[in-house]
Motif scaffolding. Structure first.
Motif, mmCIF file in Angstrom:
data_model
loop_
_atom_site.group_PDB
_atom_site.id
_atom_site.type_symbol
_atom_site.label_atom_id
_atom_site.label_comp_id
_atom_site.label_asym_id
_atom_site.label_seq_id
_atom_site.Cartn_x
_atom_site.Cartn_y
_atom_site.Cartn_z
ATOM 1 N N ALA A 97 38.142 -18.589 -45.869
ATOM 2 C CA ALA A 97 39.440 -18.050 -45.887
ATOM 3 C C ALA A 97 40.393 -18.687 -45.078
ATOM 4 O O ALA A 97 39.921 -19.069 -43.956
ATOM 5 N N ALA A 98 41.546 -18.913 -45.461
ATOM 6 C CA ALA A 98 42.533 -19.273 -44.472
ATOM 7 C C ALA A 98 44.056 -18.769 -44.747
ATOM 8 O O ALA A 98 44.453 -18.653 -45.744
ATOM 9 N N GLU A 99 44.587 -18.301 -43.794
ATOM 10 C CA GLU A 99 45.921 -17.726 -43.987
ATOM 11 C C GLU A 99 46.995 -18.345 -42.961
ATOM 12 O O GLU A 99 46.538 -18.646 -41.751
ATOM 13 N N PRO A 100 48.436 -18.619 -43.226
ATOM 14 C CA PRO A 100 49.152 -19.203 -42.321
ATOM 15 C C PRO A 100 49.626 -17.849 -41.375
ATOM 16 O O PRO A 100 49.593 -16.791 -41.918
ATOM 17 N N ASP A 101 49.810 -18.195 -39.894
ATOM 18 C CA ASP A 101 50.428 -17.180 -39.055
ATOM 19 C C ASP A 101 51.795 -17.479 -38.545
ATOM 20 O O ASP A 101 51.717 -18.543 -37.847
ATOM 21 N N ILE A 102 52.650 -17.090 -39.147
ATOM 22 C CA ILE A 102 54.163 -17.116 -38.849
ATOM 23 C C ILE A 102 54.503 -16.225 -37.628
ATOM 24 O O ILE A 102 54.329 -14.890 -37.635
ATOM 25 N N GLN A 103 54.996 -16.849 -36.440
ATOM 26 C CA GLN A 103 55.386 -15.808 -35.486
ATOM 27 C C GLN A 103 56.785 -16.202 -34.873
ATOM 28 O O GLN A 103 57.109 -17.366 -35.120
ATOM 29 N N VAL A 222 41.667 -19.464 -39.828
ATOM 30 C CA VAL A 222 40.479 -19.731 -40.420
ATOM 31 C C VAL A 222 39.537 -18.814 -40.484
ATOM 32 O O VAL A 222 38.739 -18.703 -39.135
ATOM 33 N N ARG A 223 38.566 -18.521 -41.338
ATOM 34 C CA ARG A 223 37.464 -17.696 -41.279
ATOM 35 C C ARG A 223 36.185 -18.390 -42.076
ATOM 36 O O ARG A 223 36.541 -18.913 -42.971
ATOM 37 N N ALA A 224 35.108 -18.634 -41.099
ATOM 38 C CA ALA A 224 34.003 -19.296 -41.712
ATOM 39 C C ALA A 224 33.291 -18.379 -42.744
ATOM 40 O O ALA A 224 33.239 -17.273 -42.625
#
Length: 853
Positions: A97-103, A222-224
């Motif tokens: 899985a992959a996710e954008p991290d907006i800060q 990202v998660r492996a």
């Protein structure tokens, strides 16, 4: 040697009270040192665990490879990554899985209408990540945001702002956004990451309010998949990433986060506490040395008899050192237990004062125990060494005569050496402050000045006590005269006793003078640079707060009462390869509202490819009007700018100025740090301020202040720092008071027969108590006056050295009221220290006292 040990043990048993003050001085110093080390180890371990738990599901982080770091900041600014990379990342081998991290910055407003946090730690906002393993925050109550305007906040921030699920409040981004709380979250099992506040929004809201344009994120988490290790995942991601983008493991991210806390907050905090531990132990050194010096002087005849009976010098010296060793080991061991208690108390106290101490058991390492124990023993033995050597040199014939009179006040050698040290201290200090500005030279001069004060103490104590005690003859009659003569009896003892208090008062005075100078510097900066009538700002320091909306200044400028309103934003760029902070503003309005000094060129002609810089930076960079400089921005783009203006002053305007049009293509989350407002002629201060406040209310209600109020609030953190300093220095002053009390107690024991004779010839108990108390006050007054003089000098040195090492001009200020309070507290402390010895002296049995040998 066995005989020496037996003599020492017998002496300790017979005279336990003699060493009570020494025992407490060592105990307190060691306890403070041990408590600091244990607390530091516990905090590091707790943050390690918290960050480890929070990022345990993140196996890799994709982010921009380069950073731009400006002077004075340890954390660089990274350019955002394109969220389109998520698709490429998801296709890489081993990715589950992959996710954008907006800060970005986002400050919540509490139920009382006041902003939450912002006084140092960051106030963060970002997109709520649905994958629970990739999200550092865990949903504890309620649900995730599903539509625009819904948010999740960390539970600690909600409690601090008295907010609950279902409440509607304002989020400053910096534009005010109405949000509804639908969930509460924890971080690594805690209610928050220390005092950092967090608001999780939908991805679309985060892109709308926290980024310059949609499709950008701070990083990609990202998660492996099963069977893929973190390094293996990073190796698989690297080939699919653009050149300017990198991948790091989740463990490396956790380590970076921990280092950020440890390297900045924890290291600074523990170093700060260790400095005060050192001050406390230094004060204890004088108290311990004085105690053993008095004890050795009192036992002159006893030691002489031992020498006459065949004891060697080594045995007499060893017996004194054995006594010191027993006191050192016992007090240091008790100090370790006290240090653990201090750390445990702080662990319970921190949450109560608003700083969540991460949960976890105290971490007690071998170093945290061995180092304070060793320091306590070394300090005690080192302080007792000279008195022990002096005891060993006692001649057998000394048993047949009275103790020698202390002649240290008339010592020519001491006067010459002390004067030489003082002259050297002044020379080194002036060199480091005026001739060749250097903090190291100035610091060396300060240490030499301290040494000169200590060496000259017995020489100056006679004159100082005579002057300070002269009013006592008139005010207290014979009692006052006797108190003054008692203080004059042993100049070395008086000086050594006063030196402990002198150091404590000197450090208090140093910080008082430096704090007042910082305030004066801020007031000078605002008065010199800021020509406006009111300032709109957010009350924050450090990384906290969300700033001001860039639309606020134009809205204020539209008011009929306002002549000019200019907002000062902040950007970063590399100027010819060096990171620099940029002031983003309207240069024409800036010149009308701020005093920029002499301006070469024109601030009106900057456009979108021009830059204005200070004379100081122009000299450093070798630039002048018409020259070009290349700026590299966080988005990776480079642009050539022409220097179109060079101005003189930079305190509030900064060293580099560009227009908003020039910054717009490279900006991220846009905000202003300050809006300066000038009223039209004829508009009163009250009417103008009311008009500005009305506009500001629609933009998150930031604070509107007059020029004087703005200067005072800008220096508000200084008072907080001084309060902490005074609280910590209370320990050093307490140890100094123990030293005074112990010295007087031993002096009372030494003068038992004399006190008995005074009582026999008519002195009342009240007069005897007053005599001892006034002696204590005189010693404390001597130490306080010396401390004020030394602290004022060191404060001047620190201010001037800082002025030479900084581009900003520092103002020196001596605050008379605060220093008067310090002086009164020092003298009052002396009176307090004399209470117990005075009471004990008054209780002496007259006949037994007269019969004492």
């Amino acid at each position: 040697m066995n005989a020496s040990v037996r003599i020492s043990v017998s002496s300790l048993r017979a005279h336990k009270r003699r060493f009570a003050g020494t025992f407490l001085a060592v105990l307190l110093g060691v306890a403070f040192l041990a408590g600091t080390l244990v607390m530091g180890d516990t905090l590091r371990a707790s943050f390690d665990t918290m960050f480890g738990n929070a990022t345990s599901g993140t196996d890799a982080v994709v982010r921009s490879a380069g950073t731009i770091t400006t002077p004075g900041e340890s954390q660089g600014v990274r350019q955002p990554v394109d969220t389109d990379l998520v698709t490429a990342v998801e296709k890489a081998p081993g990715v589950a899985a992959a996710e954008p991290d907006i800060q970005g910055a986002g400050q919540l407003v509490g139920a009382d209408g006041k902003p939450i946090g912002g006084q140092g730690p960051p106030t963060l906002a970002g997109n709520w990540i649905d994958d629970p393993k990739l999200n550092s925050y865990q949903l504890a109550e309620g649900r995730a945001p599903s539509k625009s305007g819904e948010v999740v906040v960390n539970r600690g921030a909600a409690e601090k702002g008295d907010l609950r699920i279902g409440d509607t409040t304002t989020l400053r981004t910096p534009d005010p956004v109405k949000v509804t709380i639908v969930g509460l979250a924890t971080f690594g099992g805690e209610d928050g990451m220390a005092q950092v506040t967090y608001t999780g929004m939908t991805r679309s809201d985060a892109e709308k309010y926290l980024t310059a344009k949609p499709g950008e994120a701070a990083s990609i988490l990202v998660r492996a998949g099963p069977g893929t290790g973190q390094q293996e995942l990073v190796d698989a991601l690297t080939p699919v990433l653009p050149k300017e983008v990198e991948a790091i493991t989740g463990q490396e991210l956790a380590a970076e986060n921990t280092d950020m806390i440890s390297g900045q907050f924890l290291s600074l905090f523990t170093t700060f506490l260790l400095v005060f531990s050192g001050v406390a132990l230094l004060v204890a050194t004088f108290s311990i040395h004085n105690t053993f010096a008095i004890v050795v002087a009192q036992r002159t005849r006893e030691n002489a008899l031992l020498r006459a009976l065949g004891a060697s010098r080594r045995q007499v010296t060893a017996s004194t050192l054995v006594e010191a060793s027993v006191v050192a080991v016992a007090a240091s061991a008790a100090g370790l237990a006290g240090g653990i208690g201090i750390a445990a108390g702080l662990q319970a106290l921190f949450p109560a004062i608003g700083f969540p101490f991460p949960e976890g058991d105290l971490v007690i390492s071998g170093l945290s125990m061995i180092l304070p124990l060793a320091v306590g023993i070394v300090v005690c033995l080192g302080s007792a060494l000279l008195p022990a050597v002096r005891a060993g040199r006692t001649a057998p014939l000394a048993a047949l005569r009275e103790t020698a009179v202390d002649q240290s006040g008339a010592s020519r050698t001491r006067a010459v050496v002390g004067t030489g040290l003082a002259a050297l201290a002044i020379a080194v200090t002036l060199t480091g402050v005026i001739v060749s500005p250097s903090l190291w030279l100035a610091g060396s001069g300060a240490i030499l000045a301290l040494a000169a004060f200590v060496v000259l103490g017995p020489v100056t104590s006679t004159t100082a006590v005579r002057v300070l005690g002269s009013p006592l003859d008139k005010l207290r009659g014979v009692t006052g005269g006797l108190a003054r003569r008692n203080a004059l009896r042993s100049p070395k003892r008086t000086a050594a006793t006063a030196s402990a208090l002198m150091i404590g008062v000197a450090v208090v005075s140093l910080f008082t003078v430096f704090g007042a100078s910082l305030k004066a510097t801020m007031d000078q900066t605002v008065s010199r640079s800021f020509a406006g009538d009111v300032a709109v700002s957010t009350p924050s320091f450090g990384a906290g707060g969300s700033g001001l909306s860039p639309r606020l200044a134009p809205a204020i400028a539209e008011r009929p009462e306002v002549d000019t309103a200019v907002g000062l934003g902040r950007g970063v760029a590399e100027v010819d390869g060096k990171g620099r902070a940029l002031t983003v503003t309207d240069p024409v309005a800036l010149e009308r509202t701020f005093d920029l000094g002499d301006v070469q060129g024109s601030m009106r002609d900057l456009g979108d490819d021009g830059i204005a810089i200070t004379e100081n930076e122009a000299d450093k960079q070798g630039l002048k009007t018409g020259d070009t400089a290349q700026l590299a921005f966080t988005d990776g783009r480079k642009q050539t700018f022409t220097v179109r203006a060079v101005y003189g002053q930079s305190e509030l305007a900064g060293d580099y100025v560009i227009t908003r049009d020039a910054w717009a293509p490279h900006r991220t989350q846009d905000s202003d740090t300050l809006v300066a407002v000038t009223f039209k002629d004829g508009v009163s201060a009250a009417d103008g301020k009311a008009a500005v406040e009305k506009v500001a209310a629609a933009y998150g209600d930031p604070e509107v202040q007059t020029r004087d109020e703005y200067a005072q609030s800008s220096a508000g953190g200084i008072d907080m720092m001084l309060t902490l300093v005074y609280a910590l220095l209370a320990l050093a002053v307490l140890i100094a008071l123990l030293g005074i009390a112990n010295t007087l107690t031993l002096a009372v024991h030494e003068r038992t027969r004399e006190l008995g004779l005074l009582r026999a010839v008519g002195q009342t108990r009240a007069q005897l108590r007053a005599m001892v108390r006034w002696e204590s006050v005189l010693v404390a007054a001597f130490g306080t006056v010396g401390g004020l003089a030394l602290g004022g000098f060191l404060g001047w040195v620190l201010v001037k050295a800082s002025d030479g090492a900084s581009d900003s001009a520092f103002a020196f200020a001596m605050p008379p009221f605060q220093l008067t309070v310090v002086a009164l507290v020092g003298v009052a402390a002396g009176a307090l220290a004399g209470l117990r010895p005075a009471r004990r002296a008054a209780r002496l049995d007259v006949l037994r006292a007269i019969a004492t040998e």
